[in-house]
Design a protein around this motif. Structure first.
Motif, PDB file in Angstrom:
ATOM      1  N   ILE A 198       0.821  -1.206  -0.077  1.00 25.24           N
ATOM      2  CA  ILE A 198       0.083   0.067  -0.004  1.00 25.24           C
ATOM      3  C   ILE A 198       0.948   0.425   0.033  1.00 25.24           C
ATOM      4  O   ILE A 198       0.410   2.373  -0.804  1.00 25.24           O
ATOM      5  CB  ILE A 198      -0.732   0.047   1.314  1.00 25.24           C
ATOM      6  CG1 ILE A 198      -1.835  -1.477   1.107  1.00 25.24           C
ATOM      7  CG2 ILE A 198      -1.509   1.252   1.023  1.00 25.24           C
ATOM      8  CD1 ILE A 198      -2.770  -1.997   1.844  1.00 25.24           C
ATOM      9  N   MET A 199       1.749   1.293   0.727  1.00 28.28           N
ATOM     10  CA  MET A 199       2.632   3.101   0.454  1.00 28.28           C
ATOM     11  C   MET A 199       3.476   1.992   0.012  1.00 28.28           C
ATOM     12  O   MET A 199       5.384   2.474   0.954  1.00 28.28           O
ATOM     13  CB  MET A 199       3.269   2.983   2.226  1.00 28.28           C
ATOM     14  CG  MET A 199       2.007   2.953   3.295  1.00 28.28           C
ATOM     15  SD  MET A 199       0.729   4.437   3.381  1.00 28.28           S
ATOM     16  CE  MET A 199       1.818   5.754   2.979  1.00 28.28           C
ATOM     17  N   SER A 200       3.542   2.199  -1.123  1.00 31.53           N
ATOM     18  CA  SER A 200       5.083   1.695  -2.165  1.00 31.53           C
ATOM     19  C   SER A 200       5.612   2.673  -2.166  1.00 31.53           C
ATOM     20  O   SER A 200       5.013   3.965  -1.296  1.00 31.53           O
ATOM     21  CB  SER A 200       5.041   2.159  -3.458  1.00 31.53           C
ATOM     22  OG  SER A 200       3.605   2.536  -3.944  1.00 31.53           O
ATOM     23  N   HIS A 201       6.992   2.987  -2.530  1.00 29.99           N
ATOM     24  CA  HIS A 201       7.940   4.452  -3.139  1.00 29.99           C
ATOM     25  C   HIS A 201       7.049   5.095  -3.874  1.00 29.99           C
ATOM     26  O   HIS A 201       6.440   6.862  -3.566  1.00 29.99           O
ATOM     27  CB  HIS A 201       8.741   4.188  -3.496  1.00 29.99           C
ATOM     28  CG  HIS A 201      10.154   3.335  -2.940  1.00 29.99           C
ATOM     29  ND1 HIS A 201      10.136   4.126  -1.172  1.00 29.99           N
ATOM     30  CD2 HIS A 201      10.242   2.668  -2.688  1.00 29.99           C
ATOM     31  CE1 HIS A 201      10.981   3.208  -0.542  1.00 29.99           C
ATOM     32  NE2 HIS A 201      11.297   1.975  -1.581  1.00 29.99           N
ATOM     33  N   ARG A 202       6.505   4.507  -4.956  1.00 30.61           N
ATOM     34  CA  ARG A 202       5.165   5.697  -5.520  1.00 30.61           C
ATOM     35  C   ARG A 202       4.886   6.386  -4.585  1.00 30.61           C
ATOM     36  O   ARG A 202       4.051   7.588  -5.617  1.00 30.61           O
ATOM     37  CB  ARG A 202       5.007   4.419  -7.098  1.00 30.61           C
ATOM     38  CG  ARG A 202       4.408   5.250  -7.892  1.00 30.61           C
ATOM     39  CD  ARG A 202       4.359   4.651  -9.340  1.00 30.61           C
ATOM     40  NE  ARG A 202       3.979   4.827 -10.449  1.00 30.61           N
ATOM     41  CZ  ARG A 202       2.145   5.134 -10.548  1.00 30.61           C
ATOM     42  NH1 ARG A 202       0.995   4.600  -9.676  1.00 30.61           N
ATOM     43  NH2 ARG A 202       1.081   5.829 -11.140  1.00 30.61           N
ATOM     44  N   ARG A 203       3.493   5.395  -4.570  1.00 28.99           N
ATOM     45  CA  ARG A 203       2.549   5.674  -3.620  1.00 28.99           C
ATOM     46  C   ARG A 203       2.879   7.357  -3.391  1.00 28.99           C
ATOM     47  O   ARG A 203       1.853   7.970  -2.763  1.00 28.99           O
ATOM     48  CB  ARG A 203       1.421   5.002  -3.543  1.00 28.99           C
ATOM     49  CG  ARG A 203       0.144   4.978  -2.481  1.00 28.99           C
ATOM     50  CD  ARG A 203      -0.582   4.080  -2.360  1.00 28.99           C
ATOM     51  NE  ARG A 203      -0.966   3.189  -3.730  1.00 28.99           N
ATOM     52  CZ  ARG A 203      -1.653   2.080  -3.559  1.00 28.99           C
ATOM     53  NH1 ARG A 203      -2.120   2.176  -2.976  1.00 28.99           N
ATOM     54  NH2 ARG A 203      -1.984   1.905  -4.674  1.00 28.99           N
ATOM     55  N   CYS A 204       3.834   7.238  -2.301  1.00 31.33           N
ATOM     56  CA  CYS A 204       4.175   7.537  -0.745  1.00 31.33           C
ATOM     57  C   CYS A 204       4.860   9.036  -1.851  1.00 31.33           C
ATOM     58  O   CYS A 204       4.062  10.353  -1.288  1.00 31.33           O
ATOM     59  CB  CYS A 204       5.467   7.589  -0.314  1.00 31.33           C
ATOM     60  SG  CYS A 204       5.334   6.204   0.722  1.00 31.33           S
TER      61      CYS A 204
END
Length: 316
Positions: A135-141
């Protein structure tokens, strides 16, 4: 209608931090010290996170973003206040005031959105630990922080453009030590009903929606923690949230007081409003590095290695 802000050399006068001349020297030293500590402390947080690969996680990515926003937030108001105290002048140009207002709103709202984002991060980490990295991937962050910056700029532009449409008579004293929405509307010579409505609904939404989301996140977090069987596990889970909750309480408490509980124009009310403004513009950014580092072993270790020179920069 002579003497209005349409003239090129129009200036506002700021009420300042105090109206007592004998306090100015002490205030200058106090706020200079607080500004230096704020910038140095938050910069150390950013460097410690950037130079320690073990801290390249979503939680610390958001913390580094918050520290950057705090440096910029404080820098929009304190340096000008220090210059005014030192030069014994309280004036600020119309263009300077509008510029300060825009960046103050941008970085102040960024703090609000980042605190909400950090609460969501803790919610996912504690309530959905098995899916956390997905859920908290680098891309999403990165997308979340970009969305925060975009929203803050849109909100700041909306308020600033609405202030541009107002007229201001000369020799008006802004009842604060920097240019903010409420004080500017108080000294306007034109109808501010539209500005007040936008401040109430848009400004209220910017403050209350993230605040409610933080509360909802922590209701779920506390519920999940109480279901943890071991006392050590509960203590560890609570310790990861304690620093964030302390900052949320301090920041939102003073922001809600300043924006959603308007005061009169009496001298006592101006002093109370100034004190509240100092709390969220100066004191909170000053305390953030201490709150987040003193109770966090990973941050204390990273800061220790940074100060000893045992660091290596990594972009991964």
């Amino acid at each position: 209608m002579a003497g209005r802000n349409q003239t090129g050399n129009f200036e506002f006068f700021l009420w300042g931090l105090s109206e007592w001349p004998e306090q100015q020297h002490s205030l200058f030293l106090l706020f200079l010290w607080m500004y230096v500590i704020t910038v140095a402390g938050n910069l150390l947080i950013v460097l410690a996170i950037g130079t320690n690969t073990h801290l390249h996680t979503p939680m610390y990515f958001f913390l580094a973003s918050l520290s950057c926003a705090d440096i910029l937030f404080t820098s929009t108001t304190v340096p000008k206040a220090l210059v005014n105290i030192q030069t014994q002048r309280r004036s600020i140009s119309y263009a300077g005031c509008m510029t300060q207002l825009y960046f103050f709103l941008t970085f102040g709202d960024m703090d609000i959105f980042l605190l909400a984002t950090m609460a969501y991060d803790r919610y996912v980490a504690i309530c959905h630990p098995l899916h956390y990295m997905m859920i908290m991937s680098h891309r999403r962050c990165a997308l979340m922080v970009t969305a925060c910056w975009t929203l803050t700029n849109l909100v700041a532009m909306t308020h600033t453009f609405l202030i541009f449409r107002l007229s201001f008579c000369s020799k008006k004293v802004i009842p604060d030590f920097f240019c903010d929405l409420g004080p500017l509307m108080k000294v306007s010579c034109s109808d501010t009903q539209v500005n007040e409505l936008v401040l109430l609904f848009l400004g209220g939404a910017v403050i209350l929606i993230p605040f409610v989301l933080i509360l909802v996140s922590y209701v779920h977090i506390v519920s999940a923690i109480l279901r943890v069987p071991s006392a050590q596990g509960r203590h560890k889970a609570f310790s990861t949230c304690g620093s964030h909750l302390a900052v949320v309480a301090l920041f939102f408490g003073t922001v809600i007081r300043a924006y959603l509980c308007p005061s009169s124009s009496s001298t006592n009310s101006i002093e109370e409003d100034t004190a509240a403004a100092v709390m969220y513009t100066v004191v909170t950014p000053l305390l953030n590095p201490f709150i987040y580092s003193l109770r966090n072993k990973d941050m204390k270790g990273a800061l220790g290695r940074l100060l000893q020179g045992k660091v290596s920069f990594s972009l991964n």
